[in-house]
Enzyme design. Structure first.
Site, PDB file in Angstrom:
ATOM      1  N   LYS A 195      71.105  23.820  30.449  1.00  0.00           N
ATOM      2  CA  LYS A 195      70.800  22.727  31.379  1.00  0.00           C
ATOM      3  C   LYS A 195      72.094  21.977  31.644  1.00  0.00           C
ATOM      4  CE  LYS A 195      67.301  20.797  33.565  1.00  0.00           C
ATOM      5  NZ  LYS A 195      66.062  21.371  34.118  1.00  0.00           N
TER       6      LYS A 195
ATOM      7  N   ASP B 169      67.270  20.457  39.846  1.00  0.00           N
ATOM      8  CA  ASP B 169      66.383  19.615  39.021  1.00  0.00           C
ATOM      9  C   ASP B 169      66.358  18.277  39.762  1.00  0.00           C
ATOM     10  OD1 ASP B 169      65.003  19.570  36.157  1.00  0.00           O
ATOM     11  OD2 ASP B 169      65.978  17.640  36.372  1.00  0.00           O
TER      12      ASP B 169
HETATM   13  P1  NDP Z   1      63.223  15.507  42.591  1.00  0.00           P
HETATM   14  O1  NDP Z   1      64.545  14.860  42.510  1.00  0.00           O
HETATM   15  O2  NDP Z   1      62.909  16.379  43.746  1.00  0.00           O
HETATM   16  O3  NDP Z   1      62.072  14.382  42.531  1.00  0.00           O
HETATM   17  C1  NDP Z   1      61.991  13.525  41.430  1.00  0.00           C
HETATM   18  C2  NDP Z   1      60.857  12.540  41.681  1.00  0.00           C
HETATM   19  O4  NDP Z   1      60.605  11.835  40.488  1.00  0.00           O
HETATM   20  C3  NDP Z   1      61.184  11.504  42.736  1.00  0.00           C
HETATM   21  O5  NDP Z   1      60.006  11.113  43.379  1.00  0.00           O
HETATM   22  C4  NDP Z   1      61.763  10.377  41.915  1.00  0.00           C
HETATM   23  O6  NDP Z   1      61.671   9.101  42.517  1.00  0.00           O
HETATM   24  C5  NDP Z   1      60.903  10.432  40.688  1.00  0.00           C
HETATM   25  N1  NDP Z   1      61.663   9.928  39.533  1.00  0.00           N
HETATM   26  C6  NDP Z   1      62.809  10.435  39.028  1.00  0.00           C
HETATM   27  N2  NDP Z   1      63.251   9.687  38.005  1.00  0.00           N
HETATM   28  C7  NDP Z   1      62.356   8.700  37.880  1.00  0.00           C
HETATM   29  C8  NDP Z   1      62.239   7.614  36.987  1.00  0.00           C
HETATM   30  N3  NDP Z   1      63.160   7.400  36.021  1.00  0.00           N
HETATM   31  N4  NDP Z   1      61.164   6.804  37.127  1.00  0.00           N
HETATM   32  C9  NDP Z   1      60.235   7.018  38.111  1.00  0.00           C
HETATM   33  N5  NDP Z   1      60.304   8.037  38.977  1.00  0.00           N
HETATM   34  C10 NDP Z   1      61.332   8.857  38.863  1.00  0.00           C
HETATM   35  O7  NDP Z   1      63.030  16.295  41.211  1.00  0.00           O
HETATM   36  P2  NDP Z   1      62.038  17.488  40.871  1.00  0.00           P
HETATM   37  O8  NDP Z   1      60.760  17.306  41.612  1.00  0.00           O
HETATM   38  O9  NDP Z   1      62.779  18.748  41.005  1.00  0.00           O
HETATM   39  O10 NDP Z   1      61.802  17.264  39.304  1.00  0.00           O
HETATM   40  C11 NDP Z   1      60.727  16.462  38.790  1.00  0.00           C
HETATM   41  C12 NDP Z   1      60.478  16.820  37.346  1.00  0.00           C
HETATM   42  O11 NDP Z   1      60.132  18.219  37.248  1.00  0.00           O
HETATM   43  C13 NDP Z   1      61.658  16.642  36.384  1.00  0.00           C
HETATM   44  O12 NDP Z   1      61.155  16.283  35.117  1.00  0.00           O
HETATM   45  C14 NDP Z   1      62.260  18.034  36.318  1.00  0.00           C
HETATM   46  O13 NDP Z   1      63.010  18.226  35.132  1.00  0.00           O
HETATM   47  C15 NDP Z   1      60.987  18.879  36.319  1.00  0.00           C
HETATM   48  N6  NDP Z   1      61.136  20.262  36.703  1.00  0.00           N
HETATM   49  C16 NDP Z   1      61.661  20.618  37.911  1.00  0.00           C
HETATM   50  C17 NDP Z   1      61.752  21.944  38.282  1.00  0.00           C
HETATM   51  C18 NDP Z   1      62.214  22.361  39.632  1.00  0.00           C
HETATM   52  O14 NDP Z   1      62.097  23.557  39.949  1.00  0.00           O
HETATM   53  N7  NDP Z   1      62.692  21.470  40.481  1.00  0.00           N
HETATM   54  C19 NDP Z   1      61.377  23.017  37.344  1.00  0.00           C
HETATM   55  C20 NDP Z   1      60.733  22.542  36.130  1.00  0.00           C
HETATM   56  C21 NDP Z   1      60.657  21.222  35.834  1.00  0.00           C
HETATM   57  P3  NDP Z   1      63.001   8.335  43.036  1.00  0.00           P
HETATM   58  O15 NDP Z   1      63.385   9.032  44.304  1.00  0.00           O
HETATM   59  O16 NDP Z   1      62.578   6.922  43.226  1.00  0.00           O
HETATM   60  O17 NDP Z   1      64.036   8.492  41.957  1.00  0.00           O
END
Ligand code: NDP
Length: 458
Positions: free
Chosen positions: A138, A178
């Site tokens: 990662k 991510d």
């Molecule tokens: P994105 O950046 O596309 O979206 C993240 C979302 O989560 C946004 O809506 C963001 O809001 C919100 N968010 C992030 N940090 C915080 C926080 N501290 N508090 C509240 N809201 C938060 O990321 P992904 O959708 O790709 O990833 C989301 C999760 O899924 C993570 O845990 C990631 O590790 C996991 N994941 C992702 C994969 C992938 O293929 N993308 C694969 C497996 C797991 P804001 O814009 O306000 O920050």
């Protein structure tokens, strides 16, 4: 608290687990998320270690919790006004016994070594569960892309890759996206890698654009996979998604495609959120509008509510878990669903929880769900569809092949069922029926441990 709750270990195993965990705490200070992720895995292992003393003799726990390599580097870049910024970049190559290190890059101000280690550690077991040849890693940076222009994001990505490229390669280490790293960032990173390596090496990054080596279905894969995993859990309860009310947190890649698949299977999804608040939409989330607001315009969920009209209400702050639901999909970030939120969901009759995000549920919230008989899919199983499809992207790249969306989706569906069944059956085999957390951790651990044993003292 013992490291073998529920399934008491022999005193010898408990002593080894305790000693290992204390050493991990001592040697990795100030990394609470890493400690939490390790503890969850160790708590599942007592029955395996009791049955297989050769794993204790080989010190597998100590070897698996120590990364093979940790890279920390400076990332200087210039903003549009000419001001210079210095961020920190990370790549933790945690375990490569099953294949090239594989795991996403996160760009978010909260990123530090402990966060990257927790994510990399989870990734080892998740990747093992897919059954593909991918190791765990990662990376990321404390860079915040919010509010930055495309040109600023490009300059940052180019600087980041200028250092990272020497550690990557299609057979060595293959990052993906991510939080904060989507198609735009992967494009800039790939372009810079190509310039530096003078190789069009598609297999060095996944999540690429379809015209330049990406896989159909990769964008959708994590969210779709989380819903497919849920469908398998529901099947064992004699139910499906049709007519179920669902709440989703987050509004990024995972959340959007969780909404898409859940709706396709007949669920009524009523929420999405971001770090500012959440939207509850009585008519169900309008997916086209959500994509327009988030993917095209890069706006906030408050903008969704504003454009949607009277059916949608924006709640600044607050907890999305207050909204009654049959199914909850935490899909934003770690530790976003705590015990109080779990108690509310249980009171409101939740039946299934699927972790689209990594470690979004706190340990006490997980225990509450399990005690209440809620089907709980842990992230390392439920969100494995993303990395599995990255594995399919690597396979296509290696064979210079292009698969159709239908082909990829069929393979994703097969893999998610296999992941589900392996977790379920492993939990049964080790005396914890229905406990997907134990099942996922034990099944992943056994696969990696066997490979370590076979490959000698590495
Ligand atoms: P994105 O950046 O596309 O979206 C993240 C979302 O989560 C946004 O809506 C963001 O809001 C919100 N968010 C992030 N940090 C915080 C926080 N501290 N508090 C509240 N809201 C938060 O990321 P992904 O959708 O790709 O990833 C989301 C999760 O899924 C993570 O845990 C990631 O590790 C996991 N994941 C992702 C994969 C992938 O293929 N993308 C694969 C497996 C797991 P804001 O814009 O306000 O920050």
């Amino acid at each position: 608290m013992p490291l073998s709750p529920g399934t008491p270990a022999s005193p010898a195993t408990e002593a080894v687990l305790k000693e290992s965990y204390e050493r991990i705490l001592r040697r990795n200070p100030g990394e609470p998320e890493f400690h939490q992720a390790v503890r969850e895995v160790l708590e599942a292992l007592a029955p395996v270690l009791d049955r297989r003393p050769e794993l204790l003799d080989a010190k597998i726990v100590d070897r698996i919790t120590e990364p093979e390599r940790q890279i920390i580097f400076r990332v200087p870049w210039q903003d549009d006004k000419g001001e210079i910024h210095v961020n920190r970049g990370f790549r933790v190559e945690f375990n490569g016994v099953l294949g090239p290190y594989k795991g996403g890059l996160r760009f978010h101000p909260t990123v530090n070594l402990g966060i990257v280690k927790f994510l990399g550690f989870e990734q080892i077991f998740k990747n093992a569960l897919t059954g593909l040849n991918i190791g765990g890693g990662k990376g990321g940076s404390d860079f915040d892309p919010h509010g930055r222009s495309d040109a600023e994001v490009m300059r940052f990505c180019q600087s980041f890759m200028t250092e990272l490229h020497r550690h990557l390669g299609e057979h060595t280490d293959v990052p993906a996206g991510d939080i904060g790293v989507g198609g735009r960032e992967i494009g800039y990173l790939f372009g810079q890698y190509r310039r530096l390596a003078n190789r069009w090496e598609a297999g060095v990054l996944t999540g690429k654009g379809l015209a330049w080596g990406g896989s159909a279905g990769r964008t959708e894969a994590t969210g779709y996979g989380s819903v497919l995993f849920t469908a398998e859990m529901l099947k064992l309860r004699g139910e499906d998604l049709e007519g179920q009310q669902a709440v989703v947190s987050g509004s990024g890649n995972v959340a959007i495609y969780t909404v898409e698949k859940a709706q396709a299977l007949g669920a009524n999804v009523v929420t999405v959120s971001d770090s500012g608040g959440y939207v509850v939409d009585e008519k169900g989330i309008d997916l086209d509008l959500l994509k327009e607001v988030k993917e095209v315009r890069r706006l906030r969920v408050s903008d969704y509510a504003e454009r949607r009209g009277p059916s949608a209400r924006y709640v600044p702050g607050g907890s999305v878990w207050d909204v009654p639901a049959d199914i909850a999909f935490p899909s934003a970030t770690e530790n976003e669903l705590d015990a109080a939120a779990a108690a509310t969901l249980i009171r409101n009759g939740v039946k299934a929880v699927s972790e689209g995000a990594n470690m979004p549920t706190t340990p006490d919230a997980v225990h509450l769900f399990q005690e209440a008989g809620v089907s709980f899919g842990p992230g390392k199983a439920a969100n494995a569809g993303g990395v599995a499809t990255s594995g399919l992207e690597m396979a296509q790249n290696a064979g210079r092949a292009i698969w159709s969306f239908e082909q990829v989706e069929a393979e994703l569906t097969r893999i998610m069922k296999a992941v589900h069944d392996e977790c379920y059956e492993t939990a049964e085999r080790y005396g914890a029926p229905g406990d997907y957390v134990k099942g996922a951790n034990i099944a992943g651990f056994e696969r990696v441990s066997d490979a370590i044993l076979a490959q000698g003292l590495i």
